[in-house]
Scaffold this motif. Structure first.
Motif, PDB file in Angstrom:
ATOM      1  N   ARG A 153       2.097   7.560   8.026  1.00 42.35           N
ATOM      2  CA  ARG A 153       2.906   6.504   7.529  1.00 42.35           C
ATOM      3  C   ARG A 153       3.522   6.857   6.250  1.00 42.35           C
ATOM      4  O   ARG A 153       3.826   6.083   5.424  1.00 42.35           O
ATOM      5  CB  ARG A 153       1.857   5.315   7.343  1.00 42.35           C
ATOM      6  CG  ARG A 153       0.994   5.021   8.605  1.00 42.35           C
ATOM      7  CD  ARG A 153       0.239   4.077   8.075  1.00 42.35           C
ATOM      8  NE  ARG A 153      -0.977   3.740   9.253  1.00 42.35           N
ATOM      9  CZ  ARG A 153      -1.951   3.023   9.267  1.00 42.35           C
ATOM     10  NH1 ARG A 153      -2.131   2.358   8.546  1.00 42.35           N
ATOM     11  NH2 ARG A 153      -2.685   2.947  10.272  1.00 42.35           N
ATOM     12  N   THR A 154       4.125   8.168   5.897  1.00 39.04           N
ATOM     13  CA  THR A 154       4.834   8.641   4.964  1.00 39.04           C
ATOM     14  C   THR A 154       5.851   9.376   5.246  1.00 39.04           C
ATOM     15  O   THR A 154       6.339   9.386   6.327  1.00 39.04           O
ATOM     16  CB  THR A 154       3.893   9.418   3.936  1.00 39.04           C
ATOM     17  OG1 THR A 154       3.475  10.401   4.633  1.00 39.04           O
ATOM     18  CG2 THR A 154       2.681   8.882   3.495  1.00 39.04           C
ATOM     19  N   HIS A 187       7.990   2.943  -0.916  1.00 35.11           N
ATOM     20  CA  HIS A 187       8.699   2.542  -0.043  1.00 35.11           C
ATOM     21  C   HIS A 187       9.067   0.924  -0.283  1.00 35.11           C
ATOM     22  O   HIS A 187      10.372   0.524   0.183  1.00 35.11           O
ATOM     23  CB  HIS A 187       8.042   2.452   1.478  1.00 35.11           C
ATOM     24  CG  HIS A 187       7.802   4.075   1.790  1.00 35.11           C
ATOM     25  ND1 HIS A 187       8.700   4.998   1.750  1.00 35.11           N
ATOM     26  CD2 HIS A 187       6.523   4.437   2.195  1.00 35.11           C
ATOM     27  CE1 HIS A 187       8.200   6.088   2.306  1.00 35.11           C
ATOM     28  NE2 HIS A 187       6.885   5.713   2.494  1.00 35.11           N
ATOM     29  N   THR A 240       0.943  -1.213  -0.164  1.00 31.20           N
ATOM     30  CA  THR A 240      -0.133   0.046   0.004  1.00 31.20           C
ATOM     31  C   THR A 240       0.943   1.397  -0.031  1.00 31.20           C
ATOM     32  O   THR A 240       0.315   2.367   0.054  1.00 31.20           O
ATOM     33  CB  THR A 240      -0.966  -0.104   1.359  1.00 31.20           C
ATOM     34  OG1 THR A 240      -0.162  -0.177   2.668  1.00 31.20           O
ATOM     35  CG2 THR A 240      -2.140  -1.050   0.963  1.00 31.20           C
ATOM     36  N   HIS A 241       2.115   1.084   0.081  1.00 29.45           N
ATOM     37  CA  HIS A 241       2.969   2.175   0.126  1.00 29.45           C
ATOM     38  C   HIS A 241       4.368   1.847  -0.992  1.00 29.45           C
ATOM     39  O   HIS A 241       5.185   1.680  -0.592  1.00 29.45           O
ATOM     40  CB  HIS A 241       3.708   2.550   1.302  1.00 29.45           C
ATOM     41  CG  HIS A 241       2.672   3.103   2.150  1.00 29.45           C
ATOM     42  ND1 HIS A 241       1.850   2.293   3.038  1.00 29.45           N
ATOM     43  CD2 HIS A 241       2.329   4.211   2.747  1.00 29.45           C
ATOM     44  CE1 HIS A 241       1.053   2.944   3.825  1.00 29.45           C
ATOM     45  NE2 HIS A 241       1.388   4.463   3.549  1.00 29.45           N
TER      46      HIS A 241
END
Length: 443
Positions: free
Chosen positions: A416-417, A328, A324-325
């Motif tokens: 969360r970034t 990363h 979902t990222h």
């Protein structure tokens, strides 16, 4: 005389008398239970009087607030309103004291169930001292190759399934891989667990027990052991426990049988370090009184479960977080390819050369802790750092999830970034704050 003894009037009179006695006994039992309920509830209210909590129903407690699938979100609302901890009423006379403050947790964890995870007091120290050598670096280093081999088997299976062009639930596959790994590393198992039907039934039993536990927590009537054991879920849980114990017993028996061979026994004796199960079995061989059958099975049950299920959960949620990222995920991929891109097999020395990947893993474990809570019962009174206290006998839930999302501990805990890859210079050690996103990057 015979006719008189069997007369309907006398028979009915006996039945009536029996019913009256039974009714009186039931009434007395009901009154006893009501008094017990009242007194225990009063004791809990007095014990919790220093700790505010959300309003609760006298019988249903906070039951209605946790009926949907938003339980964790509900707990986080409490975290913002009630600092450090608050009581959660499961029903009228049953409550848990929920803790989500690190200083409060230190008080509880510093004081010391079954298995190393659950033991307390002297038994805990004895088992801890006995099993510590199983986790020495010299033991762990060769496990890297074993783990890599197990992962490769899983990847080969997933590659075939990926061709089906449909979504894929990976948790079961990851669970089989982690079970395969722990069996080989800690229990001297030979063979491939990932292809063994018995192991798949064990994985299913553990999954069933997890679901049944959550279902029971949310069911008011299932808090009573007698009612639960008579229910369909209770019988299902009993079968699942039996399957799990049968798997554990097979593992222990197989290794015991192998150690009956004198050659195998001498070979193991010459090893500098023993694995987990061999340490337990040798303790039995050298001193049977030091470890009962119950102790042995409890330790194996604990590490069989904790060694694969929580690990599988952590891996699966980490993969979810990376998926979902993607930005990363790509940086992690590039970091790993920089080390292993030429086909070099992963080794122990590579593990501290992946700082970005390590931080992403640890942040995923913060956001999605594999063990969201741990329950204890106070064996003696405690006094917390702010002077508030609890008496002996109170059930305490250490809410790991709430702690990891506590805004008093983490600035912007849901952010969360913007990962900031800061390494603290020590071998393989990163604090969660080093990955704690934007705020830390700007300091």
């Amino acid at each position: 005389m015979g006719v008189s003894a069997l007369s309907p009037t006398r028979f009915l009179g006996n039945i009536s008398g029996f019913i009256q006695v039974a009714f009186l006994l039931c009434l007395l039992l009901l009154l006893f239970k009501a008094a017990q309920f009242y007194l225990h509830r009063r004791w809990l209210l007095k014990a919790f009087q220093q700790f505010p909590s959300p309003p609760s129903h006298w019988l249903f407690g906070h039951y209605r607030e946790f009926q949907n699938d938003q339980e964790l979100q509900q707990v986080l609302k409490w975290v913002e309103t009630f600092p450090s901890a608050c009581p959660r009423w499961l029903w009228g006379s049953k409550a848990h004291f929920t803790i989500y403050d690190p200083d409060y947790m230190k008080v509880i964890l510093g004081r010391s169930g079954y298995g190393l995870l659950l033991l307390d007091g002297q038994a805990w120290f004895q088992h801890r001292r006995m099993l510590t050598p199983a986790f020495h670096y010299d033991i762990l280093k060769p496990y890297v190759k074993i783990t890599a081999d197990s992962v490769q088997v899983m990847l080969d299976k997933l590659e075939k399934l990926a061709d089906q062009d449909t979504s894929l639930e990976i948790f079961k596959h990851v669970s089989l891989m982690t079970l395969d790994t722990i069996m080989k590393c800690a229990f001297s198992h030979q063979g491939n667990v990932q292809l063994d039907e018995n192991s798949q039934s064990y994985i299913q039993a553990i999954g069933d027990l997890n679901k049944l536990f959550l279902s029971r927590v949310k069911n008011l009537f299932h808090q009573n052991d007698i009612i639960y054991n008579l229910s369909s879920n209770g019988r299902w849980a009993k079968r699942a426990y039996q399957l799990a114990h049968e798997h554990t017993d097979r593992v222990i028996k197989l290794r015991k049988d192998q150690l009956q061979d004198q050659g195998e026994l001498e070979k193991i004796r010459k090893k500098r370090r023993l694995d987990f199960l061999d340490i337990l079995l040798f303790a039995r061989i050298e001193n049977e009184s030091s470890l009962s059958d119950k102790d042995l099975r409890a330790e194996v049950d604990t590490f069989m479960f904790e060694g694969h299920d929580t690990t599988a959960s952590g891996i699966s949620w980490t993969l979810h977080a990376l998926a979902t990222h993607p930005e990363h995920q790509q940086r992690c991929r590039e970091e790993v390819q920089g080390l292993l891109g030429d086909g070099t097999p992963i080794s122990w020395d590579h593990l501290d050369k992946m700082p970005y990947t390590t931080m992403c893993i640890k942040e995923a474990l913060r956001i999605y802790p594999p063990v969201p809570g741990v329950v204890r019962e106070l064996s003696k009174p405690v006094i917390f750092p702010d002077g508030r206290s609890l008496p002996k006998g109170i059930p305490v839930t250490l809410s790991i999830y709430a702690l990891h999302h506590n805004p008093r501990v983490w600035p912007n805990p849901e952010l969360r970034t913007n990962v900031c890859p800061v390494h603290n210079g020590t071998r393989g050690h990163f604090s969660l704050q080093e990955l704690h996103w934007e705020t830390i990057c700007h300091e």
